[in-house]
Design a protein around this motif. Structure first.
Motif, PDB file in Angstrom:
ATOM      1  N   GLU A  70      -2.919  10.818   8.371  1.00 22.07           N
ATOM      2  CA  GLU A  70      -3.399  12.202   8.445  1.00 22.07           C
ATOM      3  C   GLU A  70      -2.412  13.098   9.176  1.00 22.07           C
ATOM      4  OE1 GLU A  70      -7.238  12.076  10.313  1.00 22.07           O
ATOM      5  OE2 GLU A  70      -8.158  11.048   8.600  1.00 22.07           O
ATOM      6  N   LYS A  71      -1.757  12.552  10.189  1.00 22.69           N
ATOM      7  CA  LYS A  71      -0.808  13.333  10.981  1.00 22.69           C
ATOM      8  C   LYS A  71       0.564  13.429  10.310  1.00 22.69           C
ATOM      9  CE  LYS A  71      -2.964  12.818  15.464  1.00 22.69           C
ATOM     10  NZ  LYS A  71      -3.261  14.236  15.643  1.00 22.69           N
ATOM     11  N   GLY A  72       0.748  12.731   9.194  1.00 12.78           N
ATOM     12  CA  GLY A  72       1.991  12.845   8.436  1.00 12.78           C
ATOM     13  C   GLY A  72       3.120  11.935   8.895  1.00 12.78           C
ATOM     14  N   PHE A  73       2.797  10.901   9.643  1.00 13.95           N
ATOM     15  CA  PHE A  73       3.829   9.955  10.067  1.00 13.95           C
ATOM     16  C   PHE A  73       4.037   8.873   9.016  1.00 13.95           C
ATOM     17  CE2 PHE A  73       1.699  11.059  14.246  1.00 13.95           C
ATOM     18  CZ  PHE A  73       2.539  12.135  14.484  1.00 13.95           C
ATOM     19  N   PHE A  74       2.968   8.441   8.411  1.00 12.11           N
ATOM     20  CA  PHE A  74       3.001   7.401   7.387  1.00 12.11           C
ATOM     21  C   PHE A  74       2.254   7.886   6.150  1.00 12.11           C
ATOM     22  CE2 PHE A  74       2.647   4.279  11.176  1.00 12.11           C
ATOM     23  CZ  PHE A  74       3.996   4.352  11.421  1.00 12.11           C
ATOM     24  N   TYR A  75       2.466   7.187   5.048  1.00 16.41           N
ATOM     25  CA  TYR A  75       1.688   7.446   3.834  1.00 16.41           C
ATOM     26  C   TYR A  75       1.438   6.120   3.137  1.00 16.41           C
ATOM     27  CZ  TYR A  75       6.085   7.052   1.208  1.00 16.41           C
ATOM     28  OH  TYR A  75       7.265   6.602   0.671  1.00 16.41           O
ATOM     29  N   LEU A  76       0.453   6.123   2.251  1.00 20.75           N
ATOM     30  CA  LEU A  76       0.093   4.913   1.521  1.00 20.75           C
ATOM     31  C   LEU A  76       0.616   5.017   0.099  1.00 20.75           C
ATOM     32  CD1 LEU A  76      -3.587   4.454   2.738  1.00 20.75           C
ATOM     33  CD2 LEU A  76      -1.497   3.474   3.687  1.00 20.75           C
ATOM     34  N   GLU A  77       1.114   3.891  -0.398  1.00 23.10           N
ATOM     35  CA  GLU A  77       1.668   3.826  -1.748  1.00 23.10           C
ATOM     36  C   GLU A  77       1.081   2.603  -2.445  1.00 23.10           C
ATOM     37  OE1 GLU A  77       6.084   4.605  -2.656  1.00 23.10           O
ATOM     38  OE2 GLU A  77       5.928   2.437  -2.439  1.00 23.10           O
ATOM     39  N   LYS A  78       0.563   2.789  -3.652  1.00 25.19           N
ATOM     40  CA  LYS A  78       0.007   1.654  -4.380  1.00 25.19           C
ATOM     41  C   LYS A  78       1.122   0.661  -4.711  1.00 25.19           C
ATOM     42  CE  LYS A  78      -3.984   3.859  -6.420  1.00 25.19           C
ATOM     43  NZ  LYS A  78      -4.683   4.249  -7.638  1.00 25.19           N
ATOM     44  N   ALA A  79       0.821  -0.623  -4.543  1.00 20.68           N
ATOM     45  CA  ALA A  79       1.788  -1.678  -4.838  1.00 20.68           C
ATOM     46  C   ALA A  79       2.016  -1.743  -6.346  1.00 20.68           C
ATOM     47  CB  ALA A  79       1.275  -3.016  -4.320  1.00 20.68           C
ATOM     48  N   GLN A  80       3.242  -2.046  -6.727  1.00 23.49           N
ATOM     49  CA  GLN A  80       3.589  -2.141  -8.148  1.00 23.49           C
ATOM     50  C   GLN A  80       2.863  -3.293  -8.831  1.00 23.49           C
ATOM     51  OE1 GLN A  80       5.428   0.048  -9.782  1.00 23.49           O
ATOM     52  NE2 GLN A  80       5.999   1.228  -7.975  1.00 23.49           N
ATOM     53  N   ASP A  81       2.758  -4.420  -8.125  1.00 27.67           N
ATOM     54  CA  ASP A  81       2.196  -5.626  -8.724  1.00 27.67           C
ATOM     55  C   ASP A  81       0.671  -5.669  -8.704  1.00 27.67           C
ATOM     56  OD1 ASP A  81       2.269  -5.823  -5.964  1.00 27.67           O
ATOM     57  OD2 ASP A  81       2.576  -7.991  -5.953  1.00 27.67           O
ATOM     58  N   ASP A  82       0.040  -4.927  -7.802  1.00 27.54           N
ATOM     59  CA  ASP A  82      -1.416  -4.947  -7.680  1.00 27.54           C
ATOM     60  C   ASP A  82      -1.882  -3.559  -7.237  1.00 27.54           C
ATOM     61  OD1 ASP A  82      -4.091  -5.338  -7.059  1.00 27.54           O
ATOM     62  OD2 ASP A  82      -3.753  -7.160  -5.882  1.00 27.54           O
ATOM     63  N   GLN A  83      -2.452  -2.809  -8.154  1.00 33.77           N
ATOM     64  CA  GLN A  83      -2.845  -1.426  -7.873  1.00 33.77           C
ATOM     65  C   GLN A  83      -3.926  -1.305  -6.800  1.00 33.77           C
ATOM     66  OE1 GLN A  83      -1.445   1.577  -9.449  1.00 33.77           O
ATOM     67  NE2 GLN A  83       0.111  -0.009  -9.630  1.00 33.77           N
ATOM     68  N   ARG A  84      -4.615  -2.404  -6.497  1.00 33.76           N
ATOM     69  CA  ARG A  84      -5.640  -2.370  -5.449  1.00 33.76           C
ATOM     70  C   ARG A  84      -5.008  -2.436  -4.060  1.00 33.76           C
ATOM     71  NH1 ARG A  84      -8.605  -7.615  -7.050  1.00 33.76           N
ATOM     72  NH2 ARG A  84      -6.415  -8.087  -7.319  1.00 33.76           N
ATOM     73  N   LYS A  85      -3.810  -2.951  -3.976  1.00 33.21           N
ATOM     74  CA  LYS A  85      -3.107  -3.145  -2.708  1.00 33.21           C
ATOM     75  C   LYS A  85      -2.292  -1.890  -2.383  1.00 33.21           C
ATOM     76  CE  LYS A  85       0.409  -6.338  -1.076  1.00 33.21           C
ATOM     77  NZ  LYS A  85       1.134  -7.564  -1.403  1.00 33.21           N
ATOM     78  N   LYS A  86      -2.366  -1.453  -1.113  1.00 36.29           N
ATOM     79  CA  LYS A  86      -1.612  -0.273  -0.692  1.00 36.29           C
ATOM     80  C   LYS A  86      -0.610  -0.669   0.385  1.00 36.29           C
ATOM     81  CE  LYS A  86      -5.183   2.985  -1.834  1.00 36.29           C
ATOM     82  NZ  LYS A  86      -6.257   3.818  -1.331  1.00 36.29           N
ATOM     83  N   ASN A  87       0.618  -0.219   0.183  1.00 37.76           N
ATOM     84  CA  ASN A  87       1.666  -0.429   1.177  1.00 37.76           C
ATOM     85  C   ASN A  87       1.751   0.800   2.056  1.00 37.76           C
ATOM     86  OD1 ASN A  87       2.487  -2.988   0.199  1.00 37.76           O
ATOM     87  ND2 ASN A  87       3.617  -1.980  -1.438  1.00 37.76           N
ATOM     88  N   ILE A  88       2.098   0.581   3.305  1.00 32.98           N
ATOM     89  CA  ILE A  88       2.229   1.691   4.245  1.00 32.98           C
ATOM     90  C   ILE A  88       3.708   1.955   4.463  1.00 32.98           C
ATOM     91  CG2 ILE A  88       1.997   0.203   6.278  1.00 32.98           C
ATOM     92  CD1 ILE A  88       0.338   2.622   7.478  1.00 32.98           C
ATOM     93  N   LYS A  89       4.081   3.222   4.377  1.00 34.11           N
ATOM     94  CA  LYS A  89       5.481   3.640   4.466  1.00 34.11           C
ATOM     95  C   LYS A  89       5.603   4.807   5.441  1.00 34.11           C
ATOM     96  CE  LYS A  89       6.775   1.411   0.579  1.00 34.11           C
ATOM     97  NZ  LYS A  89       7.921   0.612   0.353  1.00 34.11           N
ATOM     98  N   PRO A  90       6.746   4.907   6.129  1.00 31.46           N
ATOM     99  CA  PRO A  90       6.964   6.076   6.988  1.00 31.46           C
ATOM    100  C   PRO A  90       7.398   7.275   6.144  1.00 31.46           C
ATOM    101  CG  PRO A  90       8.861   4.621   7.095  1.00 31.46           C
ATOM    102  CD  PRO A  90       7.844   3.936   6.223  1.00 31.46           C
ATOM    103  N   THR A  91       7.014   8.465   6.566  1.00 29.04           N
ATOM    104  CA  THR A  91       7.460   9.679   5.880  1.00 29.04           C
ATOM    105  C   THR A  91       8.918   9.942   6.256  1.00 29.04           C
ATOM    106  OG1 THR A  91       6.727  11.096   7.704  1.00 29.04           O
ATOM    107  CG2 THR A  91       5.151  10.720   5.893  1.00 29.04           C
TER     108      THR A  91
END
Length: 110
Positions: A70-91
């Motif tokens: 919410e504060k814009g430090f990280f974001y979630l990205e759906k995994a390529q191999d499994d759309q139910r799984k979300k990876n966390i990434k830094p902005t």
């Protein structure tokens, strides 16, 4: 030098990431885990992150992750191999702040 660095960091507490990631050891640990995965160019899922945070319940981990997004430090990205799984990434903006932090730490350690 380290004391001067710390004092300078505290003066920058208006930078929300400085304040946010110093709230608790769990917040700081989460930042380090996410940034280590980023630096190693590997994905880390939300579930993996929750598991790796020491002495933090899964619900509390979820709250910290959501707040960081919410504060814009990280974001979630759906995994390529499994759309139910979300990876966390830094902005990009947080990566820049983190790099600046590391650069200053390296300068004073020489």
């Amino acid at each position: 030098e380290l004391l001067k660095f710390w004092e300078e960091q505290m003066k920058q507490s208006h930078r929300s990431s400085n304040y946010f990631f110093r709230k608790s050891p769990s917040h700081y640990h989460m930042m380090l885990i996410v940034m280590a995965a980023y630096k190693e160019m590997r994905n880390i899922s939300v579930e993996e992150l929750k598991t790796q945070l020491f002495k933090t319940s899964r619900p509390k981990s979820a709250l910290i992750i959501n707040e960081a997004c919410e504060k814009g430090f990280f974001y979630l990205e759906k995994a390529q191999d499994d759309q139910r799984k979300k990876n966390i990434k830094p902005t990009d903006s947080f990566v820049n702040e983190f790099e600046d932090y590391l650069k200053k730490l390296k300068e004073i350690s020489i």
